[in-house]
Design an enzyme around this catalytic site. Structure first.
Site, PDB file in Angstrom:
ATOM      1  N   THR A  26       0.815  -1.219   0.000  1.00  0.00           N
ATOM      2  CA  THR A  26       0.000   0.000   0.000  1.00  0.00           C
ATOM      3  C   THR A  26       0.852   1.273   0.000  1.00  0.00           C
ATOM      4  O   THR A  26       0.506   2.228  -0.717  1.00  0.00           O
ATOM      5  CB  THR A  26      -0.985  -0.021   1.183  1.00  0.00           C
ATOM      6  OG1 THR A  26      -1.795  -1.194   1.079  1.00  0.00           O
ATOM      7  CG2 THR A  26      -1.877   1.212   1.197  1.00  0.00           C
ATOM      8  N   GLU A  69       0.644   9.629  -5.612  1.00  0.00           N
ATOM      9  CA  GLU A  69       1.177  10.976  -5.394  1.00  0.00           C
ATOM     10  C   GLU A  69       2.071  11.418  -6.546  1.00  0.00           C
ATOM     11  O   GLU A  69       2.032  12.590  -6.950  1.00  0.00           O
ATOM     12  CB  GLU A  69       1.935  11.048  -4.072  1.00  0.00           C
ATOM     13  CG  GLU A  69       1.009  11.100  -2.876  1.00  0.00           C
ATOM     14  CD  GLU A  69       1.702  11.625  -1.646  1.00  0.00           C
ATOM     15  OE1 GLU A  69       1.351  12.743  -1.220  1.00  0.00           O
ATOM     16  OE2 GLU A  69       2.601  10.926  -1.139  1.00  0.00           O
ATOM     17  N   HIS A  75      -7.163   0.712  -1.047  1.00  0.00           N
ATOM     18  CA  HIS A  75      -6.388  -0.297  -1.767  1.00  0.00           C
ATOM     19  C   HIS A  75      -7.282  -1.525  -1.887  1.00  0.00           C
ATOM     20  O   HIS A  75      -7.528  -2.221  -0.912  1.00  0.00           O
ATOM     21  CB  HIS A  75      -5.098  -0.597  -1.003  1.00  0.00           C
ATOM     22  CG  HIS A  75      -4.105  -1.380  -1.785  1.00  0.00           C
ATOM     23  ND1 HIS A  75      -2.839  -1.605  -1.324  1.00  0.00           N
ATOM     24  CD2 HIS A  75      -4.173  -2.002  -2.991  1.00  0.00           C
ATOM     25  CE1 HIS A  75      -2.169  -2.324  -2.205  1.00  0.00           C
ATOM     26  NE2 HIS A  75      -2.961  -2.578  -3.226  1.00  0.00           N
TER      27      HIS A  75
END
Length: 134
Positions: free
Chosen positions: A40, A48, A74
């Site tokens: 994750t 990002e 996720h």
């Protein structure tokens, strides 16, 4: 009506970045679990990176953006050797606050979705306030 400068941050800006999962990207390697699938934290870093790519060419000179808030779901595991792609779309520009919708997919399957918030800052002043001299 005034024209927007080329570097204007406006809703609709997008970027896509890819990652082929390696051993270094697994939950085992990054310390977020004990399974050999995409971790994750790497999914978040990829999301990002897409937000940064979406705005880099549009920032005012001397500016950068920094992350301030993330919501990430996720949803599916991705094994080593598979390629995931993160797509970020700028949805909101509220003065210095930028909000992105992000989606990570692998071969048409949704791996993760979420929202990333970044703030536009003066790069030099931000670094100085963080306690660095360079």
């Amino acid at each position: 009506m005034q024209e927007q400068p080329d570097h204007a941050l406006v809703p609709g800006l997008t970027a896509r970045v890819e990652l082929t999962v390696t051993d270094a990207d697994t939950a085992q390697a990054v310390g977020s679990g004990d399974v050999p699938v995409l971790g994750t934290p790497r999914v978040l870093a990829l999301a990002e990176a897409a937000t940064v790519a979406a705005t880099t060419r549009h920032l005012p000179v001397g500016s950068t953006t920094v992350g301030t808030r993330v919501e990430l779901h996720h949803l599916a595991a991705t094994p080593i050797g598979r390629t995931v792609a993160a797509l970020a779309r700028l949805t909101t520009v509220d003065q210095r606050r930028l909000v992105f919708e992000v989606a990570v997919t692998e071969d048409g399957r949704t791996v993760a979705t979420g929202e990333v918030e970044r703030i536009l800052v003066d790069r030099h002043r931000f670094i100085e306030r963080a306690g660095h001299t360079s």
